[in-house]
Design a protein around this motif. Structure first.
Motif, PDB file in Angstrom:
ATOM      1  N   HIS A 110      63.115  89.394  56.259  1.00  0.00           N
ATOM      2  CA  HIS A 110      63.482  89.746  57.638  1.00  0.00           C
ATOM      3  C   HIS A 110      62.682  90.980  58.082  1.00  0.00           C
ATOM      4  O   HIS A 110      62.110  91.015  59.179  1.00  0.00           O
ATOM      5  CB  HIS A 110      64.971  90.090  57.728  1.00  0.00           C
ATOM      6  N   ALA A 111      62.673  92.000  57.224  1.00  0.00           N
ATOM      7  CA  ALA A 111      61.967  93.234  57.557  1.00  0.00           C
ATOM      8  C   ALA A 111      60.470  93.004  57.658  1.00  0.00           C
ATOM      9  O   ALA A 111      59.797  93.575  58.521  1.00  0.00           O
ATOM     10  CB  ALA A 111      62.271  94.298  56.500  1.00  0.00           C
ATOM     11  N   ALA A 112      59.930  92.149  56.777  1.00  0.00           N
ATOM     12  CA  ALA A 112      58.493  91.861  56.817  1.00  0.00           C
ATOM     13  C   ALA A 112      58.105  91.169  58.114  1.00  0.00           C
ATOM     14  O   ALA A 112      57.055  91.461  58.697  1.00  0.00           O
ATOM     15  CB  ALA A 112      58.106  91.000  55.614  1.00  0.00           C
ATOM     16  N   VAL A 113      58.943  90.255  58.590  1.00  0.00           N
ATOM     17  CA  VAL A 113      58.657  89.574  59.864  1.00  0.00           C
ATOM     18  C   VAL A 113      58.590  90.600  60.985  1.00  0.00           C
ATOM     19  O   VAL A 113      57.666  90.579  61.817  1.00  0.00           O
ATOM     20  CB  VAL A 113      59.724  88.498  60.160  1.00  0.00           C
ATOM     21  N   TYR A 114      59.548  91.525  61.004  1.00  0.00           N
ATOM     22  CA  TYR A 114      59.488  92.555  62.037  1.00  0.00           C
ATOM     23  C   TYR A 114      58.243  93.428  61.863  1.00  0.00           C
ATOM     24  O   TYR A 114      57.529  93.748  62.822  1.00  0.00           O
ATOM     25  CB  TYR A 114      60.740  93.440  62.032  1.00  0.00           C
ATOM     26  N   GLY A 115      57.965  93.820  60.627  1.00  0.00           N
ATOM     27  CA  GLY A 115      56.821  94.681  60.371  1.00  0.00           C
ATOM     28  C   GLY A 115      55.516  94.058  60.814  1.00  0.00           C
ATOM     29  O   GLY A 115      54.643  94.733  61.387  1.00  0.00           O
ATOM     30  N   TYR A 116      55.357  92.767  60.571  1.00  0.00           N
ATOM     31  CA  TYR A 116      54.129  92.103  61.004  1.00  0.00           C
ATOM     32  C   TYR A 116      54.074  91.994  62.524  1.00  0.00           C
ATOM     33  O   TYR A 116      52.979  91.916  63.093  1.00  0.00           O
ATOM     34  CB  TYR A 116      53.993  90.734  60.347  1.00  0.00           C
TER      35      TYR A 116
END
Length: 377
Positions: A236-242
């Motif tokens: 979830h956090a990686a999707v936001y980060g990207y």
């Protein structure tokens, strides 16, 4: 790719885990069970394969006119680290750095270092040998203990990085899982998965008194559920980060890479949600906001953030390897390998054992090691 609409932040911290430094009793038996350690033959086989790689590196380095000596020496040093970790706890293991001569068998196992004709003679052959050896590590994942599985998956990810660095971009193909239902010997539920595709839980049919199979999903063991929920939270956090990375990157190859990473993490997130739902668990929801590890104001910062995200995800997925078995373990190993490859693509200097604690990597970010992912408030 959506741009962030509010100040939210991401901090994917490496999850802590104990690096395997296991030993054996004098008679090499498990003191709790009184029987031989089942990891010993797997370690012996892995050490023999590593010795074969070391012999190939030496042959290529000794060959005429190699113009990549510095790279080869660096990669060989990684392989030495692999050998030392894999040989930990082996009785009468060959000391690190003393790979047997071509054609001789290593004393620590039945497998032999390849004959001279099989030793890589060129960089291209060495790259292919790294890729094949990485795939062979995955074949032993199911039989390995959680700690050894974690180590094998990290070594396989490193081998894939080596193959890519040497010019071999072929896939590292995990062995297909054997068809099964229910739980494995260690209690993990089986799953159907491809090396790079979605994963779905496979319920164990339960027969009622009337003989009809129940459609009720088979729950995952608590350890596997916790690790997969942690992976979902990180994805979830990686999707936001990207999303942040894409918003700070102009049209071109770097934006294409950002979009590819965004899509890959979306797919992993969605697959994990389906898996947990199918197993009867409520998937972890995305946080309202995440804390960035540093300010991202331009494309360079976006690249550093992408590298940081991928490095931290290696720790998440290596723990998922240890917590699962069967096809789920193979899927976690694939996720580990893919995130390590993306980290290298973004310029991260990964360690010889991606994801394992105590093996640092540089992504150019000034962050606090071991920090946990923390939603913003």
């Amino acid at each position: 790719m959506p741009s962030p609409t509010r100040r939210t932040v991401l901090a994917l911290g490496a999850l802590t885990g104990a690096l395997l430094v296991s030993g054996c009793t004098e008679d090499h038996r498990d003191p709790d069970r009184g029987r031989p350690d089942p990891d010993l033959p797997l370690r012996r086989r892995a050490v023999a394969a590593t010795d074969a790689l070391l012999a190939s590196y030496d042959a290529v380095l000794a060959g005429p006119g190699t113009d990549r000596a510095d790279t080869l020496h660096d990669l060989r040093a990684d392989v030495e680290e692999h050998r030392a970790a894999l040989a930990a706890g082996l009785p009468s293991a060959v000391p690190s750095g003393s790979a047997p001569a071509s054609g001789s068998a290593t004393p620590s196992g039945p497998a032999a270092v390849p004959a001279a004709a099989s030793v890589a003679a060129s960089v291209a052959e060495l790259a292919a040998a790294e890729r094949r050896t990485a795939a062979a590590r995955l074949a032993d994942l199911e039989a390995a203990s959680p700690d050894l599985a974690r180590l094998l998956a990290a070594v396989a990810a490193s081998g894939a990085l080596h193959a890519r660095a040497l010019g071999d971009s072929g896939p590292v193909t995990a062995p297909a899982p054997a068809p099964s239902t229910g739980t494995t010997a260690s209690g993990s539920a089986s799953a159907s998965a491809t090396a790079s595709g979605p994963v779905t839980a496979q319920a164990s049919p339960q027969t009622s008194a009337s003989g009809a199979a129940s459609s009720r999903p088979a729950p995952l063991p608590s350890g596997a559920t916790g690790a997969l929920q942690a992976a979902l939270a990180a994805e979830h956090a990686a999707v936001y980060g990207y999303g942040v990375v894409g918003a700070r990157t102009a049209t071109g190859p770097q934006r294409d890479s950002a979009r590819a990473g965004y899509t890959a993490h979306q797919a992993r997130r969605d697959a994990l949600q389906r898996l947990l739902e199918d197993a009867g668990s409520t998937p972890t929801a995305a946080a309202a906001g995440y804390r960035l590890p540093f300010a991202v104001t331009d494309a360079d910062g976006g690249g550093r953030l992408a590298a940081h995200i991928e490095i931290q995800l290696t720790a998440v997925w290596v723990d998922a390897v240890a917590a699962t078995t069967g096809a789920l373990r193979q899927t976690a190993a694939t996720a580990l390998r893919e995130t390590a490859l993306r980290a290298a693509q973004w310029g991260a200097d990964l360690s010889a054992l991606p994801g394992l604690p105590g093996t640092g990597a540089s992504d150019g970010a000034s962050t606090t090691a071991g920090a946990s992912a923390s939603p913003s408030t």
